[in-house]
Enzyme design. Sequence first.
Site, mmCIF file in Angstrom:
data_model
loop_
_atom_site.group_PDB
_atom_site.id
_atom_site.type_symbol
_atom_site.label_atom_id
_atom_site.label_comp_id
_atom_site.label_asym_id
_atom_site.label_seq_id
_atom_site.Cartn_x
_atom_site.Cartn_y
_atom_site.Cartn_z
ATOM 1 N N ASP A 1 -2.106 2.039 -4.746
ATOM 2 C CA ASP A 1 -3.373 2.424 -4.135
ATOM 3 C C ASP A 1 -4.432 1.356 -4.404
ATOM 4 O O ASP A 1 -4.289 0.508 -5.295
ATOM 5 C CB ASP A 1 -3.850 3.766 -4.700
ATOM 6 C CG ASP A 1 -2.902 4.900 -4.346
ATOM 7 O OD1 ASP A 1 -2.284 4.827 -3.265
ATOM 8 O OD2 ASP A 1 -2.764 5.837 -5.156
ATOM 9 N N HIS B 1 0.811 -1.214 0.000
ATOM 10 C CA HIS B 1 0.000 0.000 0.000
ATOM 11 C C HIS B 1 0.850 1.273 0.000
ATOM 12 O O HIS B 1 0.328 2.365 -0.208
ATOM 13 C CB HIS B 1 -0.939 0.002 1.214
ATOM 14 C CG HIS B 1 -2.262 0.673 0.948
ATOM 15 N ND1 HIS B 1 -2.517 1.408 -0.182
ATOM 16 C CD2 HIS B 1 -3.415 0.705 1.679
ATOM 17 C CE1 HIS B 1 -3.746 1.879 -0.140
ATOM 18 N NE2 HIS B 1 -4.323 1.460 0.972
#
Length: 405
Positions: free
Chosen positions: A382, A378
């Site tokens: 995204d 992450h």
Amino acid sequence: MGDYVFRLPDVGEGVAEAEIVTWFVEVGDRVKADDQLAEVVTDKVSIVLPSPVTGVVVSRLGDPGDLVAVGSDLVILRTENGESGTGEADTAPDETEADLIAEDSRPEEPAPDDPSDLATVGEFVTNTRPMSTPPVRRRAKEAGLDLSTVTGTGPEGRITHADLDRILGDVEEPPSIQVTEIPVVGVRRAIADHMSLAKSKIPHITYVEEVDVTPLQALRKTLNRKGDGTQLTLLPFLMLAIARAVSDHPYVNGRFDDDRGVVEQHADVHIGVATQTGSGLVVPVVRNVEAMDLWACADEIKRLSDAARAGRATTDELKGSTITVSSLGALGGIVSTPVINHPEVAIVGVNKIQIRPHWDGSQFVPREMMNLSSAFDHRVIDGWDAATFIQRVKELLEQPALIFI
């Protein structure tokens, strides 16, 4: 005569240490050049270390289970031709991991005054360093106990914690409680260390998508009936679909250098295939999947999986992946949360295929359905980007002709 100090060699990309798994020699043994000295293991591969010289083993600087840093002294050999110095062996693809054991890893007494008697040297070193692990030696030192006065009851006379308990009077557990201690060593410890690194450094985001693989299954079964080579599983279809999807979503095909803060995005698609072996999970790498056809991919998956399970996979075959696929086959469950293969940024997990009711717009019909449970780093990917990549893989699997166009 001279003393030759053999040091743990550089055993692979990014490897700083290795663990001693097995010694093939004892102190006092006479060895020839290229004779096997020890087996070590890293987080990537198991390696057998050959002797670079002919001589007698004067000292082994570490016990099975110890971690040794690359470049640290491992074995001292007394050569008969006067050769001395330090060096490392040429390693075949077969190694272990080890701990920085500075004072614990060396003989506790100086070498004998007269080095000419090789038998005396072997006897001297054996007697001056009782066999035990670093934690046992530390505990004995803290208690002021001389290990040379302790009789070991472990394998080959090794002194264990139970031997110290007997002398120091520690309270034993009640007889009704039975506990088996299983050391986490070798490949299993390498896996544990690698998983801990991945979970501690990478903030995972998991994305699960349902895929209708009914057309793909029909195609696969047809090709298997007509073919006379390797039987096709779902895996090569998935890997080719991933390679296709990467061309539209290149950000998933890379490795994140944490120290430099740089994502290395790769044009070539090298897919790691998580493979369960008798020693634990290893990840052989199928290289340049983007340039393969279906059968070439299937053949390479089988070759590498067989080599990994037989312990024959080389160092090069176990490193360099840019994205990984994880599948438990029929045991794949409905959903999983795969751990990213550090330093990669994505892993695609395959769950089992089930017959489920599917609404076709007018009625429920039985379809062969499968979930993809995937994880992404992450920090650099995204949620939207993760979803669009998996949606592209889903499209290719549900319309398998697109994989080949």
